[in-house]
Motif scaffolding. Structure first.
Motif, PDB file in Angstrom:
ATOM      1  N   MET A   1       0.597  24.271  49.123  1.00  0.00           N
ATOM      2  CA  MET A   1      -0.182  25.373  48.525  1.00  0.00           C
ATOM      3  C   MET A   1       0.385  26.696  49.003  1.00  0.00           C
ATOM      4  SD  MET A   1      -4.245  26.223  48.911  1.00  0.00           S
ATOM      5  CE  MET A   1      -4.111  26.515  50.673  1.00  0.00           C
ATOM      6  N   THR A   2       0.641  27.591  48.078  1.00  0.00           N
ATOM      7  CA  THR A   2       1.106  28.925  48.435  1.00  0.00           C
ATOM      8  C   THR A   2       0.084  29.947  47.975  1.00  0.00           C
ATOM      9  OG1 THR A   2       2.359  29.062  46.375  1.00  0.00           O
ATOM     10  CG2 THR A   2       3.534  28.267  48.332  1.00  0.00           C
ATOM     11  N   GLY A   3       0.351  31.174  48.310  1.00  0.00           N
ATOM     12  CA  GLY A   3      -0.549  32.262  47.986  1.00  0.00           C
ATOM     13  C   GLY A   3      -0.186  33.419  48.891  1.00  0.00           C
ATOM     14  N   ILE A   4      -1.166  34.220  49.249  1.00  0.00           N
ATOM     15  CA  ILE A   4      -0.951  35.340  50.157  1.00  0.00           C
ATOM     16  C   ILE A   4      -1.619  35.003  51.484  1.00  0.00           C
ATOM     17  CG2 ILE A   4      -1.370  37.787  50.570  1.00  0.00           C
ATOM     18  CD1 ILE A   4      -1.352  38.173  47.530  1.00  0.00           C
ATOM     19  N   VAL A   5      -0.848  35.087  52.549  1.00  0.00           N
ATOM     20  CA  VAL A   5      -1.353  34.848  53.893  1.00  0.00           C
ATOM     21  C   VAL A   5      -1.334  36.162  54.651  1.00  0.00           C
ATOM     22  CG1 VAL A   5      -0.984  33.645  56.081  1.00  0.00           C
ATOM     23  CG2 VAL A   5      -0.600  32.446  53.913  1.00  0.00           C
ATOM     24  N   ILE A   6      -2.441  36.455  55.308  1.00  0.00           N
ATOM     25  CA  ILE A   6      -2.584  37.672  56.107  1.00  0.00           C
ATOM     26  C   ILE A   6      -2.842  37.248  57.546  1.00  0.00           C
ATOM     27  CG2 ILE A   6      -3.896  39.796  56.466  1.00  0.00           C
ATOM     28  CD1 ILE A   6      -4.725  39.563  53.462  1.00  0.00           C
ATOM     29  N   VAL A   7      -2.018  37.711  58.472  1.00  0.00           N
ATOM     30  CA  VAL A   7      -2.204  37.388  59.878  1.00  0.00           C
ATOM     31  C   VAL A   7      -2.831  38.598  60.555  1.00  0.00           C
ATOM     32  CG1 VAL A   7      -1.148  36.587  62.014  1.00  0.00           C
ATOM     33  CG2 VAL A   7      -0.196  35.881  59.809  1.00  0.00           C
ATOM     34  N   GLY A   8      -4.088  38.452  60.965  1.00  0.00           N
ATOM     35  CA  GLY A   8      -4.815  39.549  61.601  1.00  0.00           C
ATOM     36  C   GLY A   8      -6.119  39.832  60.899  1.00  0.00           C
ATOM     37  N   THR A   9      -7.218  39.749  61.646  1.00  0.00           N
ATOM     38  CA  THR A   9      -8.540  39.995  61.059  1.00  0.00           C
ATOM     39  C   THR A   9      -9.089  41.376  61.423  1.00  0.00           C
ATOM     40  OG1 THR A   9      -9.500  38.800  62.936  1.00  0.00           O
ATOM     41  CG2 THR A   9      -9.205  37.570  60.897  1.00  0.00           C
ATOM     42  N   GLY A  10      -8.194  42.288  61.837  1.00  0.00           N
ATOM     43  CA  GLY A  10      -8.610  43.670  62.020  1.00  0.00           C
ATOM     44  C   GLY A  10      -8.799  44.351  60.672  1.00  0.00           C
ATOM     45  N   ILE A  11      -9.073  45.643  60.710  1.00  0.00           N
ATOM     46  CA  ILE A  11      -9.425  46.344  59.482  1.00  0.00           C
ATOM     47  C   ILE A  11      -8.251  46.423  58.505  1.00  0.00           C
ATOM     48  CG2 ILE A  11      -8.916  48.664  60.362  1.00  0.00           C
ATOM     49  CD1 ILE A  11     -11.800  47.583  57.990  1.00  0.00           C
ATOM     50  N   ALA A  12      -7.002  46.437  58.987  1.00  0.00           N
ATOM     51  CA  ALA A  12      -5.853  46.469  58.078  1.00  0.00           C
ATOM     52  C   ALA A  12      -5.778  45.181  57.272  1.00  0.00           C
ATOM     53  CB  ALA A  12      -4.564  46.698  58.856  1.00  0.00           C
ATOM     54  N   GLY A  13      -5.854  44.042  57.952  1.00  0.00           N
ATOM     55  CA  GLY A  13      -5.784  42.766  57.252  1.00  0.00           C
ATOM     56  C   GLY A  13      -6.942  42.552  56.303  1.00  0.00           C
TER      57      GLY A  13
ATOM     58  N   LEU B   1      -6.853  43.064  47.393  1.00  0.00           N
ATOM     59  CA  LEU B   1      -6.199  42.090  46.524  1.00  0.00           C
ATOM     60  C   LEU B   1      -7.180  41.503  45.512  1.00  0.00           C
ATOM     61  CD1 LEU B   1      -4.042  40.274  49.217  1.00  0.00           C
ATOM     62  CD2 LEU B   1      -3.135  41.499  47.234  1.00  0.00           C
ATOM     63  N   ARG B   2      -8.365  41.132  45.987  1.00  0.00           N
ATOM     64  CA  ARG B   2      -9.369  40.585  45.077  1.00  0.00           C
ATOM     65  C   ARG B   2      -9.882  41.652  44.118  1.00  0.00           C
ATOM     66  NH1 ARG B   2      -7.881  36.032  45.123  1.00  0.00           N
ATOM     67  NH2 ARG B   2      -8.868  34.310  46.258  1.00  0.00           N
ATOM     68  N   ALA B   3     -10.107  42.856  44.646  1.00  0.00           N
ATOM     69  CA  ALA B   3     -10.652  43.925  43.799  1.00  0.00           C
ATOM     70  C   ALA B   3      -9.693  44.284  42.672  1.00  0.00           C
ATOM     71  CB  ALA B   3     -10.947  45.163  44.647  1.00  0.00           C
ATOM     72  N   GLU B   4      -8.381  44.113  42.922  1.00  0.00           N
ATOM     73  CA  GLU B   4      -7.382  44.455  41.912  1.00  0.00           C
ATOM     74  C   GLU B   4      -7.028  43.273  41.016  1.00  0.00           C
ATOM     75  OE1 GLU B   4      -6.133  47.534  41.231  1.00  0.00           O
ATOM     76  OE2 GLU B   4      -7.748  48.115  42.602  1.00  0.00           O
ATOM     77  N   GLY B   5      -7.768  42.164  41.171  1.00  0.00           N
ATOM     78  CA  GLY B   5      -7.620  41.067  40.222  1.00  0.00           C
ATOM     79  C   GLY B   5      -6.728  39.927  40.636  1.00  0.00           C
ATOM     80  N   TYR B   6      -6.220  39.927  41.853  1.00  0.00           N
ATOM     81  CA  TYR B   6      -5.406  38.794  42.278  1.00  0.00           C
ATOM     82  C   TYR B   6      -6.293  37.556  42.360  1.00  0.00           C
ATOM     83  CZ  TYR B   6      -2.433  35.771  45.088  1.00  0.00           C
ATOM     84  OH  TYR B   6      -1.696  34.716  45.547  1.00  0.00           O
ATOM     85  N   ASP B   7      -5.884  36.468  41.668  1.00  0.00           N
ATOM     86  CA  ASP B   7      -6.741  35.287  41.618  1.00  0.00           C
ATOM     87  C   ASP B   7      -6.142  34.084  42.343  1.00  0.00           C
ATOM     88  OD1 ASP B   7      -4.697  34.653  39.907  1.00  0.00           O
ATOM     89  OD2 ASP B   7      -5.968  34.337  38.138  1.00  0.00           O
ATOM     90  N   GLY B   8      -5.081  34.319  43.114  1.00  0.00           N
ATOM     91  CA  GLY B   8      -4.486  33.232  43.885  1.00  0.00           C
ATOM     92  C   GLY B   8      -5.187  33.050  45.224  1.00  0.00           C
TER      93      GLY B   8
END
Length: 393
Positions: free
Chosen positions: A1-13, A20-27
């Protein structure tokens, strides 16, 4: 499974994931964090340490149901232990293996711990750190803080307001010397001294343990001791991926792309081109990290869809409230030499604009938060209108 991975749960991540969700990314969007908590507001840790409500339901940015509803998989308490840029795979210490189409590194920063600082002297970065320091100081009537940067001064103000005898030791000859012009440093120092804080600037610490700070001149200052010396980028994962690292963090272009295809960086770990000098630099502030998170999401979507994104221009904004006085620090006012004051600094009602030759490089608004925000917007607009050529990786 691929998609977008974000490392870091601070405010930047987190800002990147939400954008990403607000702009319509559905992956698939997966956010990984090494702390056991859901993403939370870090600003309260230093700005009001003694009175901040650190309970889960008060400090958490979003309830767990929010992430479920948005289809964002937030995994806490895990550490990325291996990464392969060619295979586009990361592996975590809990056995999780994830593939990615885009990888956003929002790993933040870690406190600086020089060799003279004993391992058991607390520093403030995480919620657990805040809880430890608060527990330590609740049983004391004094504290010695090493470092007179923003975090050190916020801790000092919080401790002084709680009735503790506070001593601050600072290597530079004035407080927040790198970030502020002398007129603001002097005002902040006077403000702290008026509230009983003992400021010792221009001193060198030779050893510090939890109970004592020893200075080069032979002075020994009793603790408890807390260190607030600064931070350095947490760039270990970027190094394993082969990303270019400058002296200040992961070097990124104007679209927050690293030198490794498909790998991006945002927040305290990212070295973004200085809006005026062009050199890679970091802005270790909540609002900057928030803006970078949104910008990196836009860049990822642009690269995945082919729709052009606007280059990101960094105009930092930090804020602090100390003893009831509100400071908005915009741009890089410590970089200039020509200072123009509108209002009265000593009375806590002023806008101080700093220039380097013909260019405004920053400002400090005291008691005028709207003026600080307006200056930031104007500076960003002027930089865009100047037609700065974007740098790409």
């Amino acid at each position: 499974m691929t998609g977008i991975v974000i490392v870091g749960t601070g405010i930047a991540g987190i800002s990147a994931a939400e954008r990403l969700r607000a702009e319509g990314y559905d992956g698939t969007i997966t956010v990984l964090g090494d702390e056991p908590h859901l993403p939370y507001r870090r600003t309260v840790l230093s700005k009001d340490l003694f009175h901040a409500d650190l309970r889960e339901h008060r400090i958490t940015l979003r309830p767990s149901s929010f992430w479920v509803d948005k289809g964002i998989d937030v995994i806490t308490g895990v550490t990325v232990c291996d990464a392969d840029a060619d295979e586009r795979v990361i592996r975590c210490d809990d056995g999780t293996t994830l593939g990615w189409d885009a990888l956003i590194l929002a790993t933040g920063a870690v406190p600086v711990r020089p060799g003279w600082l004993h391992d058991s002297v607390p520093t403030l970065r995480t919620r657990a750190d805040a809880e430890q320091i608060r527990l330590l100081l609740r049983g004391s009537d004094a504290v010695t803080i090493i470092g007179a940067g923003l975090i050190g001064l916020e801790l000092a103000a919080s401790a002084a307001a709680a009735g503790l005898d506070v001593t601050v030791c600072e290597y530079a000859d004035r407080v927040m010397a790198r970030a502020l012009p002398p007129v603001i440093s002097d005002h902040l120092a006077a403000l702290h001294r008026a509230h009983g804080v003992s400021l010792r600037t221009g001193v060198r610490v030779v050893t510090a343990d939890p109970d004592t700070v020893a200075l080069r001149d032979g002075t020994h200052i009793p603790g408890p001791v807390v260190a607030a010396i600064g931070v350095q980028p947490d760039a270990g994962l970027a190094r394993r991926l082969g990303a270019d690292l400058g002296q200040t963090g992961i070097v990124v272009d104007d679209f927050l792309r690293s030198s490794v295809p498909g790998v991006y960086a945002a927040g305290d770990v990212a070295a973004i081109r200085h809006a005026l000098t062009g050199e890679p630099s970091r802005a270790e502030h909540w609002l900057s990290a928030t803006d970078q998170g949104k910008a990196v999401a836009d860049s990822v979507l642009s690269d995945l869809t082919g729709v052009a994104a606007r280059p990101y221009i960094e105009v930092p904004l930090a804020w602090t409230v100390q003893y009831g006085s509100n400071f908005q620090i915009v741009g890089r006012p410590g970089d200039g030499h020509d200072v123009v004051v509108d209002g009265s600094v000593s009375e806590g009602d002023a806008t101080v604009v700093v220039r380097d030759g013909p260019r405004a490089v920053g400002a400090v608004a005291i008691g005028r938060p709207a003026a600080g925000r307006a200056f930031r917007a104007d500076l960003a607009t002027s930089l865009r209108e100047a037609g700065r050529t974007p740098v790409t990786a």
